[in-house]
Design a protein around this motif. Structure first.
Motif, short mmCIF file in Angstrom:
data_model
loop_
_atom_site.label_atom_id
_atom_site.label_comp_id
_atom_site.label_asym_id
_atom_site.label_seq_id
_atom_site.Cartn_x
_atom_site.Cartn_y
_atom_site.Cartn_z
N THR A 1 29.22 37.66 -22.02
CA THR A 1 29.03 36.38 -21.33
C THR A 1 27.54 36.08 -21.12
N GLY A 2 26.71 37.13 -21.11
CA GLY A 2 25.29 36.90 -20.94
C GLY A 2 24.49 38.14 -21.29
N VAL A 3 23.20 37.93 -21.48
CA VAL A 3 22.31 39.04 -21.82
C VAL A 3 21.06 38.93 -20.96
N THR A 4 20.70 40.03 -20.32
CA THR A 4 19.51 40.02 -19.46
C THR A 4 18.43 40.90 -20.08
N PHE A 5 17.25 40.34 -20.20
CA PHE A 5 16.10 41.07 -20.74
C PHE A 5 15.11 41.31 -19.61
N ILE B 1 32.52 27.04 -23.53
CA ILE B 1 32.43 27.61 -22.18
C ILE B 1 31.03 27.34 -21.63
N ALA B 2 30.93 26.37 -20.77
CA ALA B 2 29.61 25.94 -20.26
C ALA B 2 28.90 27.08 -19.54
N ASP B 3 29.67 27.93 -18.87
CA ASP B 3 29.06 29.03 -18.09
C ASP B 3 28.35 30.04 -18.99
N MET B 4 28.66 30.02 -20.26
CA MET B 4 28.07 31.01 -21.17
C MET B 4 26.87 30.47 -21.93
N LYS B 5 26.35 29.34 -21.47
CA LYS B 5 25.22 28.75 -22.19
C LYS B 5 24.02 28.59 -21.27
N GLY B 6 22.85 28.72 -21.85
CA GLY B 6 21.65 28.40 -21.10
C GLY B 6 20.74 29.60 -20.87
N GLY C 1 22.74 32.98 -21.65
CA GLY C 1 24.20 32.92 -21.78
C GLY C 1 24.63 33.40 -23.16
N GLY C 2 25.78 34.07 -23.21
CA GLY C 2 26.22 34.68 -24.47
C GLY C 2 26.44 33.67 -25.59
N ARG D 1 23.54 27.24 -35.05
CA ARG D 1 24.94 27.65 -34.85
C ARG D 1 25.03 29.05 -34.26
N GLY D 2 24.21 29.95 -34.75
CA GLY D 2 24.32 31.35 -34.35
C GLY D 2 24.00 31.54 -32.87
N THR D 3 24.70 32.50 -32.22
CA THR D 3 24.50 32.73 -30.79
C THR D 3 24.05 34.17 -30.54
N ILE D 4 23.42 34.35 -29.40
CA ILE D 4 22.92 35.68 -29.05
C ILE D 4 24.08 36.65 -28.82
N GLY D 5 25.15 36.15 -28.20
CA GLY D 5 26.30 37.03 -27.98
C GLY D 5 26.93 37.46 -29.29
N GLY D 6 27.04 36.51 -30.20
CA GLY D 6 27.62 36.82 -31.51
C GLY D 6 26.78 37.85 -32.25
N SER D 7 25.47 37.69 -32.19
CA SER D 7 24.58 38.62 -32.89
C SER D 7 24.69 40.02 -32.31
#
Lengths: 787, 261
Positions: free
Chosen positions: B157-161, B53-58, B69-70, B102-108
């Motif tokens: 889908t995303g995380v805002t700090f 899902i391209a929208d969930m990256k970056g 992005g998640g 491999r690991g993602t912020i959303g997964g964590s």
């Protein structure tokens, strides 16, 4: 100028080409047409009664060929123990049966109960979940001292207690040692635990059994350090298969460290099941299974007392050790805390009176056996720790105290039944102080202090016994095997050579070093020599690789066989040159007649041996192939001084190893680069034990450190750059190469050096901490500092 | 591993639809889920990979906030979150290179391991978790070990700090797993200081309010003198007692304050 060929050359490890390019052939790479897959169902409780196993649903699952349980093994023997220890009272040790699959009871987490064999591993695992196993849990026997109390639950109901043996050594010295300790000026006492370890070779264990009904021949491919030993133990004692119908192959093996010496139930199972099912059967250990089924190492609890006079001369040593055997006796388990431990208790010192008491105890844990060093690290750790503590108590510098007590005259007969042939402990100590820049330590310590850190320096001086072993001696001590080694040197017609060795290489680089030795003796290029190992159908009966024995014993067998080759080749050369044999000289691959310009090349002589047109057939046979079996006259005694420099963060208890120097005396060295690699690997494992590794069970017998999430292996960034030196050489006096062995030294000498360094750092920082049990994790160090 | 269906949708909407199937599970980088599958500790009917899902990256930053992005990997955050250096540094020390790739912020954050690093970074920074249907404030999101405000099938889908003036993460590694034995994230915002602790508590990541109060009035390590956390409720395991963890988090908080940039 350094040599680039033969003995003394740092020849590159030829085997690494295949290991590093993915071209190695390991047991798991062996797949036989039609093979089925075994999945072991293991106990998840430490101790329990098996009330029943219902396999009917599992056997009806897709792809399942058969579910095996103990009843299928009623006609075969248990997994044998290869060493019988006699106790203080002259009685043999208690030796429980070790069934291939659990009979009636499970005795440790991981104990195999049943095996599902199916067309695929997935099907076998699916079916395993349909097995109905009814187990009533029993109290787990975990603490060794509790295990020996009256009324304790018993691991084996048919034994009188959980005591395997109560061993005293030297029993005749018991009272004299007591008297010396009672009358001494000062006695230093230390209680400690040598932590249980999991070997963790990179390659887990694998077994593939195959059976040919047409000729009734069994083949077992297995991850073993000693395929002939497995053939003997499994063939003769478990399955009743004669040697000529059983071939055991240990191809490339990805590390052993002791854990792949032993005969394991999975090997017997796959061999047995292949015949029962008429299908090749393969088992590959998962890493989780390895934690609960590979033999563990160490696990001693010890009290040691060192008695001294006013000058710090050692008068007597008394030790009291509880050694964990686990639930069953692994192949060499009884010998580790006894003959590989008690006999080393003199260390490098002239202590005249020594008494070692060892109680070996059964518990509901994985069996414990040799792990890199095997008994000698346990001896060295307690001795070098108590010497360091004694130095502090006596107000004598720890280096000076060691020097005052060093053995300086050789041969030296210790009071614990061994005779050191040679050594120079002051030389290795001097070398260590030089290479570790010991004289600059105080400046570095001041820098650390300015940065709020505590710096310490610790020393250990070790002795070990390698080159295992004189067969008649170990036979008297209870070994049920000889410990010679074998080699066949086959010279081919054009002069190239295949050496078939009974030793086994699983990381040691034998294919390189062994070739260097043979090439040097004949004066040909190393590339002309190949080493063959690991297949009982190819190599002569040999005892395999462990105890740093391969070059000292296996190499000596190879030297003897090569000497026979050279003697015969000289006869051929003498014939070809019409000269007297006594005048024939061999140098650089050329036979010459002394005092003349006559010569004949190695290849011409070897060709003559196989095309004997012009050949002394009346005196010697054609061909050029010789076998030798070498049984050593004594152990070898490598020794060395190790120095460790650490910095402790007093706020967190975190230990950083800043430097580690090793000055070893290995006798003569064949390949300095490989020796350095062996020492570095040993240091990594020893530092791992001292700082990180901890195989821990809870009181119910559950393995807490059952994966790499909790079992901390040393990683590159846990380790400093090592300074390794082996220029102190006192050649072994009784083997033809003058070599001593280098495989285990690093793991033996480093744990006490590291712990001594941490205690030194804490003491310098004003913390009166006398001992911390390994591993020296940050919380343990911080807790010790903060009472 | 048991058999399962596998889907790799290209949009959040398709992922949500795919996760509607019974016992379907989202697959981020798989750094926790795949090992549990291999051990047969988990039996999803379907895995829905979020990595297509391209929208969930970056990584993007604006208005004092940074949004990740998640499905963005730790390695990408380490390389691209230059607008928030303390966050990039935190990501750069998660696991090892294989994990970070491999690991993602959303997964964590969805897993909320009590010793993970990102929960401390998010709770310490303040901000929000954006899902396929709502925004969840960081202070509402973490609900105890492995427990979050996420509903079944809800996707991060995303995380805002919120980007603070200064921040620092101090991680004291557990020697085997190299997760945080204790990790402390300190962030100095214009309106006060936030201190989030991971690895220590039996209740998972938490804010150390006493330290926040002290540091908000005086952002210096000395302000923490005499302040400590009780060992009660701290994790005791093979690698450290509760008392040790309670001690360690105090030391690490001081170090984070001193190092904050």
């Amino acid at each position: 100028m350094p040599k680039d060929n033969g003995i003394g050359a740092s020849s590159k490890r030829r085997e690494d080409v295949r290991f590093l390019t993915g071209a190695g052939r390991y047991t798991d790479d062996i797949n036989i047409h039609g093979q089925a897959y075994a999945h072991f169902v293991r106990s998840d409780v430490a101790h329990g009664t098996i009330n029943g196993i219902d396999a009917s649903a599992a056997e009806a699952m897709p792809g399942v060929l058969k579910v095996f349980t103990a009843t299928d093994f009623e006609g075969v023997g248990g997994i044998p123990c290869g060493w019988q220890v006699t106790d203080r009272h002259g009685e043999p040790m208690q030796e429980p049966k070790h069934p291939v699959l659990a009979e009636g009871k499970v005795r440790h987490v991981g104990d195999p109960i049943a095996v599902v064999v199916a067309e695929s591993l997935g099907q076998a695992r699916d079916a395993a979940e349909a097995l109905e196993i009814d187990i009533s849990e029993l109290p787990a026997v975990m603490d060794m001292k509790d295990a020996l109390t009256e009324g304790a639950a018993k691991v084996h109901d048919d034994l009188t207690s959980n005591l395997c043996y109560d061993w005293g050594f030297v029993e005749e010295n018991r009272e004299a040692v007591d008297d010396a300790i009672n009358g001494a000026h000062h006695v230093t006492t230390l209680e400690l635990r040598n932590n249980r370890l999991v070997a963790n070779p990179m390659e887990p264990r694998v077994a593939v059994g195959d059976y040919s009904a047409a000729d009734d021949e069994h083949t077992l491919y297995t991850t073993s350090q000693n395929p002939h030993v497995i053939r003997l133990l499994m063939g003769a004692f478990v399955l009743g298969i004669p040697e000529h119908k059983l071939r055991v192959v240990a191809p490339d093996v990805g590390g052993g460290f002791g854990a792949k010496i032993y005969h394991y139930a999975e090997e017997a199972f796959c061999t047995f099941a292949a015949k029962a099912l008429r299908r090749p059967v393969k088992w590959t250990s998962s890493r989780s299974e390895a934690f609960m089924s590979d033999a563990h190492g160490r696990d001693h609890v010890t009290k040691i007392e060192l008695a001294m006079d006013e000058q710090g001369k050692f008068l007597a040593i008394r030790t009291d050790t509880h050694a964990n055997m686990g639930a069953y006796l692994s192949t060499f388990a009884p010998s580790i805390p006894t003959w590989l431990h008690g006999t080393l208790m003199a260390g490098n010192y002239t202590t005249p009176l020594i008494y070692v008491n060892v109680k070996a105890v059964f518990t509901n844990t994985v069996p414990v056996d040799a792990y890199r060093g095997a008994g000698r690290p346990e001896a060295t750790f307690q001795l070098e720790r108590v010497v360091d503590k004694a130095a502090r108590e006596m107000g004598i510098d720890p280096i000076e105290l060691r020097r005052r007590n060093f053995i300086t005259e050789f041969p030296y007969a210790t009071p614990v039944a061994v005779e050191y042939d040679t050594g120079d402990y002051n030389a290795t100590m001097d070398k260590l102080l030089e290479i570790s820049d010991h004289s600059g330590f105080e400046v570095r310590a001041a820098e650390s202090k300015a940065n709020g850190k505590l710096r310490g320096f610790g020393i250990a001086h070790y002795i070990e016994a390698c080159g295992i072993a004189p067969s008649n001696l170990v036979g008297q001590l209870g070994a049920r095997a000889g410990l010679y080694e074998s080699a066949t040197v086959r010279v081919n017609a054009t002069g190239s050579i295949s050496v078939f060795t009974g030793s086994h290489s699983h990381g040691q680089g034998h294919e390189t070093t062994f070739a260097q030795v043979v090439a040097e003796m004949i004066g040909i290029d190393e590339g002309q020599v190949d080493i063959v190992h690991g297949d009982t159908s190819k190599t002569p009966m040999g005892m395999g690789t462990y105890g740093s024995r391969s070059l000292a014993v296996g190499g000596s067998a190879m030297v003897r066989a090569t000497e026979k080759i050279i003697n015969k080749a000289r006869k051929i050369a003498a014939h070809l040159m019409e000269a007297a044999e006594a005048d024939i000289e061999l140098k650089d691959g050329q036979f010459t007649v002394a005092g003349t310009d006559k010569s004949v090349a190695w290849g011409d002589v070897t060709l003559a041996a196989y095309v004997p047109h012009n050949y002394p057939l009346e005196d010697i046979e054609p061909g050029l192939e010789e076998t030798a079996f070498y049984d050593p006259a004594n152990f070898t005694y490598p020794s060395g001084a190790y120095g460790c420099e650490v910095e402790v963060d007093p706020e967190t208890g975190k230990v950083k190893v800043l430097g580690f120097a090793a000055a070893d005396d290995f006798g003569n060295v064949v390949n300095p680069m490989i020796v350095e690699g062996q020492v570095q690997g040993g240091l990594a494992q020893g530092i791992g034990q001292a700082l990180l590794e901890n195989c821990a069970y809870d009181q119910d017998g559950q393995l807490i450190s059952a994966s790499y999430m909790d079992y901390a292996m040393p990683r590159a960034d846990d380790l400093p750059m090592f300074t390794v030196d082996h220029s102190c050489v006192t050649p072994c006096t009784h083997n033809p190469l003058g070599v001593k062995g280098c495989g285990e030294a690093g793991a033996i000498g480093s744990p006490p050096a590291l712990v001594n360094a941490v205690i030194d750092a804490l003491q310098r920082g004003g913390h009166d901490v006398k001992h911390i049990d390994m591993p020296l994790s940050p919380d343990r160090v911080w807790t010790a500092m903060n009472g | 591993m048991y058999n399962f269906e596998f889907e790799k949708p290209g949009s959040v909407a398709d992922a949500v639809a795919a996760l509607g199937a019974e016992d379907a599970q989202a697959l981020g980088g798989g750094q926790t889920l795949i090992p549990t599958l291999k051990q047969r500790l988990n039996q999803p009917s379907k895995l829905v990979s979020l990595s297509g899902i391209a929208d969930m990256k970056g990584v993007s930053a604006s208005g004092g906030m940074i949004t990740i992005g998640g499905a963005t990997t730790h390695a990408t955050v380490a390389a691209e979150a230059s607008a928030y250096p303390a966050l990039a540094a935190t990501a750069a020390h998660i696991g090892d290179p294989a994990v970070r790739n491999r690991g993602t912020i959303g997964g964590s954050l969805a897993n909320n391991d009590p010793a993970a690093c990102y929960p401390a970074a998010l709770l310490g920074s303040g901000g929000s978790v954006k899902t396929d249907n709502r925004d969840i404030d960081a202070d509402e999101y973490f609900q105890g070990m492995f427990s979050t405000a996420l509903e079944e099938g809800e996707i991060i889908t995303g995380v805002t700090f919120n980007i603070p003036e200064k921040a620092n993460y101090q991680k004291f590694v557990q020697p085997a797993s190299r997760f945080a034995l204790v990790g402390v994230f300190v962030a100095k915002h214009a309106d006060g200081v936030r201190v989030a602790i991971t690895g220590a508590s039996e209740d998972g990541v938490f804010r150390w309010s006493e330290a926040e109060t002290a540091l908000s009035s005086n952002f210096s390590a000395a302000a923490l003198d005499g302040i400590s956390v009780s060992a009660d409720g701290m994790i005791t395991d093979l690698h450290g007692t509760g008392a040790y963890r309670a001690h360690l988090l105090g030391i690490l908080t001081k170090r984070a304050v001193a190092a904050a940039a």
